[in-house]
Design an enzyme around this catalytic site. Structure first.
Site, PDB file in Angstrom:
ATOM      1  N   THR A   1      -6.577  34.418 -15.333  1.00 41.77           N
ATOM      2  CA  THR A   1      -7.010  35.464 -16.254  1.00 41.77           C
ATOM      3  C   THR A   1      -6.048  35.467 -17.433  1.00 41.77           C
ATOM      4  OG1 THR A   1      -5.624  37.188 -15.268  1.00 41.77           O
ATOM      5  CG2 THR A   1      -7.802  36.826 -14.283  1.00 41.77           C
TER       6      THR A   1
ATOM      7  N   LYS B   1       3.883  47.848  -7.755  1.00 39.81           N
ATOM      8  CA  LYS B   1       2.889  47.379  -6.794  1.00 39.81           C
ATOM      9  C   LYS B   1       3.295  47.693  -5.359  1.00 39.81           C
ATOM     10  CE  LYS B   1       0.049  45.884  -9.885  1.00 39.81           C
ATOM     11  NZ  LYS B   1      -1.208  46.638 -10.110  1.00 39.81           N
TER      12      LYS B   1
ATOM     13  N   ASN C   1      -8.066  49.227 -11.091  1.00 38.58           N
ATOM     14  CA  ASN C   1      -7.714  47.903 -11.591  1.00 38.58           C
ATOM     15  C   ASN C   1      -6.809  47.940 -12.815  1.00 38.58           C
ATOM     16  OD1 ASN C   1      -8.239  44.911 -12.219  1.00 38.58           O
ATOM     17  ND2 ASN C   1      -9.134  45.909 -14.006  1.00 38.58           N
TER      18      ASN C   1
ATOM     19  N   SER D   1      -3.371  45.547  -6.158  1.00 35.25           N
ATOM     20  CA  SER D   1      -1.927  45.363  -6.128  1.00 35.25           C
ATOM     21  C   SER D   1      -1.622  43.952  -6.613  1.00 35.25           C
ATOM     22  CB  SER D   1      -1.406  45.613  -4.702  1.00 35.25           C
ATOM     23  OG  SER D   1      -0.027  45.355  -4.600  1.00 35.25           O
TER      24      SER D   1
ATOM     25  N   TYR E   1       8.077  45.441 -12.118  1.00 37.42           N
ATOM     26  CA  TYR E   1       6.626  45.321 -11.949  1.00 37.42           C
ATOM     27  C   TYR E   1       6.276  45.352 -10.466  1.00 37.42           C
ATOM     28  CZ  TYR E   1       2.057  43.091 -11.524  1.00 37.42           C
ATOM     29  OH  TYR E   1       0.760  42.800 -11.167  1.00 37.42           O
TER      30      TYR E   1
END
Length: 276
Positions: free
Chosen positions: A181, A150, A81, A132, A146
């Protein structure tokens, strides 16, 4: 009782997944660069072991796994994670910013996975969950580098799925969309030092959207954690698990586009074979 090893477990998805696993009666090896942050977030629990782990350091991955095995005897679920985001155009993202991102998001996944798999192979069971992103299925302006990390995680996970299945070990790549989040906060999202005016109408728009979208995302993180508990309870888990209505919509749109382009260029694609 299963034993989980979760990276980046002091906050966000990692902490919520750890919390749900503990509530289910499982044991958790919760790792973070500062183990005290894990304890502060999750409290003291007889089935919780907080361990230091900087995923970019392979020796720390092996040490964390050794501590977990010593305490609980096995590792049944690995959740890769730990990670962060970089927001900027591909041209704006420097070599140093790119290398730091890949060190955590890709090489970190490999470091921890290599440390855990010998134990799962020995017990002929286990489940590797690699976090991912929808950005790993479809790239988007501002998220190119980024997304590249992934995309790499997606490829690694697909290969693991094939390699580990005969050994009784599952591998699933998790593709969250935007969840509420702190991912868009400064502690999880880095903006490139360089911002070129020519990209203001594209990447600049995404930067402004990220600021306005922070803590207004549609996904519920607690429900993501519930989904992962359901996933590891499944006797036949999928190779990939998209989560969030925005992710489902983006996947469907990309699949339509790929199909349309393939049909439009199929004659050219097939024309490149030898005609022996």
């Amino acid at each position: 009782m299963r034993t989980w090893l979760i990276t980046g477990a002091s906050r966000g998805f990692g902490a919520l997944i750890a919390e749900k696993a503990l509530q289910a009666g499982d044991a958790v090896i919760a790792t973070a660069r500062k183990p005290a942050d894990v304890t502060a977030r999750l409290g003291a629990h007889p089935n919780l072991l907080a361990v230091r782990l900087d995923v970019t350091r392979e020796e720390e991955a092996h040490q964390a796994v050794a501590e977990g095995i010593k305490r609980f005897g096995r590792i049944d679920v690995l959740v890769n994670n730990a990670g962060f985001g970089v927001l900027g155009a591909v041209e704006e993202t420097s070599a140093a910013e790119t290398e730091r991102l890949f060190a955590t998001n890709v090489f970190g996944v490999l470091n921890v996975t290599r440390a855990v798999l010998p134990h799962m192979r020995q017990q002929r069971s286990g489940h590797v969950l690699n976090i991912s992103s929808i950005g790993g299925y479809q790239a988007y302006m501002g998220w190119g580098v980024y997304g590249a990390t992934k995309f790499a995680v997606e490829g690694i996970s697909e290969a693991l799925h094939q390699e580990l299945a005969p050994l009784g070990i599952h591998a699933t790549v998790i593709e969250p969309g935007f969840f509420r989040t702190d991912f868009l906060d400064e502690q999880s999202l880095v903006k490139t030092a360089l911002e070129l005016p020519d990209y203001d109408e594209t990447v600049g728009k995404v930067r402004r959207m990220a600021h306005d979208y922070n803590h207004a995302q549609p996904g519920n993180p607690a429900k993501l954690a519930d989904a992962l508990l359901a996933l590891v309870n499944s006797p036949n888990p999928p190779q990939r698990l998209p989560l969030g209505s925005d992710t489902v919509a983006r996947i469907e749109a990309k699949n339509r586009l790929v199909e349309q382009e393939l049909l439009a260029w199929k004659d050219v694609a097939l024309s490149t074979d030898f005609r022996d």
